[in-house]
Scaffold this active site. Structure first.
Site, PDB file in Angstrom:
ATOM      1  N   GLY A 390       0.777  -1.117  -0.139  1.00  0.00           N
ATOM      2  CA  GLY A 390      -0.256   0.155   0.043  1.00  0.00           C
ATOM      3  C   GLY A 390       0.965   1.075   0.011  1.00  0.00           C
ATOM      4  O   GLY A 390       0.955   2.041  -0.930  1.00  0.00           O
ATOM      5  N   GLY A 412      -5.834  -4.250  -6.523  1.00  0.00           N
ATOM      6  CA  GLY A 412      -5.005  -4.018  -5.290  1.00  0.00           C
ATOM      7  C   GLY A 412      -4.943  -4.941  -4.438  1.00  0.00           C
ATOM      8  O   GLY A 412      -4.784  -5.091  -3.111  1.00  0.00           O
ATOM      9  N   GLY A 440       3.536  -5.725   5.433  1.00  0.00           N
ATOM     10  CA  GLY A 440       2.387  -6.312   5.694  1.00  0.00           C
ATOM     11  C   GLY A 440       1.993  -7.195   4.444  1.00  0.00           C
ATOM     12  O   GLY A 440       1.312  -8.458   4.749  1.00  0.00           O
ATOM     13  N   ALA A 468       3.915  -1.929  10.454  1.00  0.00           N
ATOM     14  CA  ALA A 468       2.437  -1.372  10.174  1.00  0.00           C
ATOM     15  C   ALA A 468       1.775  -1.616   8.955  1.00  0.00           C
ATOM     16  O   ALA A 468       2.507  -1.714   8.016  1.00  0.00           O
ATOM     17  CB  ALA A 468       2.627   0.316  10.557  1.00  0.00           C
ATOM     18  N   ASN A 470       0.558   0.942   7.102  1.00  0.00           N
ATOM     19  CA  ASN A 470       0.829   2.286   7.422  1.00  0.00           C
ATOM     20  C   ASN A 470      -0.130   3.274   6.589  1.00  0.00           C
ATOM     21  O   ASN A 470      -0.383   4.412   7.117  1.00  0.00           O
ATOM     22  CB  ASN A 470       2.143   2.683   7.042  1.00  0.00           C
ATOM     23  CG  ASN A 470       2.802   3.751   7.924  1.00  0.00           C
ATOM     24  OD1 ASN A 470       2.602   3.673   9.101  1.00  0.00           O
ATOM     25  ND2 ASN A 470       3.453   4.763   7.214  1.00  0.00           N
ATOM     26  N   GLU A 472      -3.280   2.823   6.221  1.00  0.00           N
ATOM     27  CA  GLU A 472      -4.262   2.956   7.104  1.00  0.00           C
ATOM     28  C   GLU A 472      -4.174   3.194   8.341  1.00  0.00           C
ATOM     29  O   GLU A 472      -4.905   4.093   9.184  1.00  0.00           O
ATOM     30  CB  GLU A 472      -4.837   1.298   7.275  1.00  0.00           C
ATOM     31  CG  GLU A 472      -5.203   0.657   5.941  1.00  0.00           C
ATOM     32  CD  GLU A 472      -6.246   1.046   5.319  1.00  0.00           C
ATOM     33  OE1 GLU A 472      -6.939   2.081   5.900  1.00  0.00           O
ATOM     34  OE2 GLU A 472      -6.399   1.182   4.305  1.00  0.00           O
ATOM     35  N   ASP A 541      -0.526   8.721  -1.805  1.00  0.00           N
ATOM     36  CA  ASP A 541      -1.727   8.288  -1.666  1.00  0.00           C
ATOM     37  C   ASP A 541      -2.527   8.552  -0.272  1.00  0.00           C
ATOM     38  O   ASP A 541      -3.696   8.846  -0.201  1.00  0.00           O
ATOM     39  CB  ASP A 541      -1.779   6.601  -1.848  1.00  0.00           C
ATOM     40  CG  ASP A 541      -1.422   6.455  -3.320  1.00  0.00           C
ATOM     41  OD1 ASP A 541      -1.496   7.251  -4.222  1.00  0.00           O
ATOM     42  OD2 ASP A 541      -1.410   5.058  -3.348  1.00  0.00           O
TER      43      ASP A 541
END
Length: 568
Positions: A390, A412, A440, A468, A470, A472, A541
């Site tokens: 992400g 995604g 993640g 993390a 991260n 989110e 993002d």
């Protein structure tokens, strides 16, 4: 076929068909229902790559298809084998990647009786496949596979995954010679689609009457690099790539202006989509993001590429390369040369001076862009670059240099990076493969490091480790500052995990140690370099409001622009 008699069983006929398609590897996970197919595939010389999860098998077939241009093949077993694969199939569906996914279902005599692993398999995958076929009779095996492969390649629509399953008893049956027409064993190819003269004339008129033309690459431009370069040079049209087309055109081509993306789409008076959907990544073609008066020339082979979300002023139903060849002389009569040259200069200046701030975090860990800079120094024009995550994907979009590139796609689909890298390294053993994966995302496919070791897939896996989820976590800090709802992870040593699986592993915590660590990793592939990066860096993002999930657009700025347009 390998002999005049041809294959003797249904499973053997399937294997000969797959071999005829030029497939070198099939990705699978052992299961009793599908073992006859795998056994026969091995007999005809096809490598059987066994993965640690069925979704990884589909991801690997996906990567092989995208990188080689041939159909990818995955075989999954009944019940949970198929349900595990659904996420990978859905990812290929949205990416328009040609896959043949095969399985077996419960034996016919037990169907509907509560048999072991019995679920409605065809119904489960039908919404995310271009075609689904359940075969129970030997007469239909080769014709059914031929039809499925033809549709997967996109002969009369978008390419994508197809699903075919068989009853286990059928696989072991003899196949009568009358069903072995040798034509079924010819390679399936997508027929060329040449543009109609009338549509070419109207497209050429549209280009000649434009002043600020802009082309946007999509999946349909893959393999059309020479035609695209000739078209841009002849017409003076500017160009933007997307994740689907990245690598088609050299980053050094002067007409490519990735650093001026927002301005170019807002100011162009003609937008030419080259086998590209106007999906969420292109604001659905909205007049709030593109110039309201802009005209659209859409080139492609399916309704998705020709009229989805916004009709073209002219639509050319044909292959992109053939169309660009025909349009190479359609130069704008009154081109805005000053605008074009200004954007080319501004893109070059911005690219040269592009040095975003890369401060270490309060935790003392390096910025993600520092890691990406180090990766850029160990890649070359032949490197296959893969990104999965992400936050790290967001940073990679602005910092990673790549000619051949795969990421998690429009679905995604976190967890695709490690399987992609394994398949890429197996398909192209002489090329460097570097996968940049968030910690993640790495958790989804980390066990495929064992697959890399076992199969000799020489890939470098770089884990951007900030402990993390991260993107989110950053959003949560803003919206719910008093809560921590599962967005942080325990400190984990992925290098030690890699060592336990037989790969080289190394942990890096200082930027100055990256170069040497990468050198050692590349000398001992497959390798996992676990890099401690800060969670304090806010990704593009996150800044764009992606995590806000606006109702009309993917980003908050586009959402706001749409609202303003609607309020006028």
């Amino acid at each position: 076929m390998t002999s005049q008699q041809g294959p003797s069983t249904v499973a053997a006929a399937i294997a000969h068909f797959v071999a005829a398609q030029g497939v070198s590897r099939v990705y699978t996970l052992p299961g009793s229902h599908v073992k006859p197919i795998c056994s026969e595939l091995a007999r005809v010389g096809i490598s059987i790559v066994s993965t640690r999860h069925e979704c990884s098998a589909v991801h690997m077939a996906h990567a092989e298809a995208d990188l080689t241009g041939r159909i990818g093949v995955a075989i999954v077993t009944t019940g949970p084998g198929l349900t595990n694969a659904v996420t990978g199939i859905a990812s290929a569906y949205l990416s328009r990647t040609p896959l043949l996914v095969m399985s077996a279902r419960v034996p016919d005599p037990q169907a509907g009786m509560g048999a072991l692993e019995e679920v409605p398999q065809a119904a489960l995958v039908r919404p995310v496949c271009r075609h689904v076929r359940e075969i129970s009779d030997a007469r239909h095996v080769l014709s059914g596979l031929h039809q499925a492969a033809t549709l997967a390649l996109g002969s009369d629509g978008p390419p994508g995954p197809v699903y075919v399953d068989f009853t286990p008893n059928l696989l072991k049956e003899s196949i009568p010679k009358w069903y072995l027409d040798p034509h079924w064993f010819n390679p399936v190819v997508r027929p060329a689609r040449v543009p109609h003269n009338d549509s070419i004339e109207r497209a050429a008129a549209l280009i000649r009457n434009s002043r600020r033309p802009l082309a946007i690459g999509g999946r349909g431009v893959q393999g059309a690099g020479a035609a695209l370069e000739k078209f841009l040079q002849a017409t003076g049209c500017l160009y933007l790539d997307t994740r689907e087309s990245r690598g088609t055109l050299s980053p050094d081509n002067p007409y490519s202006i990735p650093a001026l993306r927002g301005r170019a789409i807002a100011e162009a008076d003609l937008v030419i989509t080259l086998g590209r959907r106007l999906d969420f990544e292109l604001a659905y073609g909205s007049g709030a993001v593109f110039a309201e008066s802009a005209r659209f020339l859409r080139i492609g082979r399916s309704a998705e590429e020709l009229s989805e979300n916004r009709c073209g002023d002219v639509e050319v139903y044909a292959d992109v390369d053939a169309t660009l060849e025909r349009l190479a002389n359609a130069k704008p009569v009154d081109a805005d040369i000053a605008w074009r040259d200004e954007l080319i200069r501004a893109n070059a200046d911005k690219t040269r001076s592009k040095a975003p701030s890369k401060p270490a975090g309060a935790d003392g860990r390096m910025h993600p862009l520092t890691l990406i800079d180090a990766i850029n120094r160990v890649t070359d024009d032949e490197t296959i670059s893969i990104v999965d995550g992400g936050d790290i994907l967001s940073f990679a979009r602005i910092g990673l240099r790549a000619n051949t590139y795969l990421d998690l796609g429009p679905f995604g689909c976190l967890g695709s990076g490690a399987p992609y890298a394994v398949a890429a390294a197996l398909a192209f053993p002489s090329r460097r493969v570097v996968a940049l994966i968030g910690d993640g995302s790495f958790g989804f496919g980390a066990m495929e490091i064992e697959t890399a070791v076992r199969t000799g897939a020489r890939a470098l896996f770089v884990v951007a480790n900030n402990d993390a989820w991260n993107i989110e976590r950053q959003d949560q800090l803003i919206k719910y500052p008093e809560q921590e709802l599962g967005t942080t992870l325990s400190p984990s040593r992925y290098d030690l995990l890699a060592r336990s699986l037989g790969a080289y592993g190394e942990r890096v915590e200082r930027a100055e140690d990256l170069a040497a660590a990468f050198e050692r990793g590349l000398a001992n592939l497959p390798a996992v370099i676990d890099v401690a990066v800060t969670r304090d860096a806010v990704s593009p993002d996150t800044k764009s409001g992606l995590a806000n999930v606006p109702p009309l657009h993917a980003t908050q700025s586009w959402e706001d622009a749409e609202r303003r347009m609607l309020a006028r």
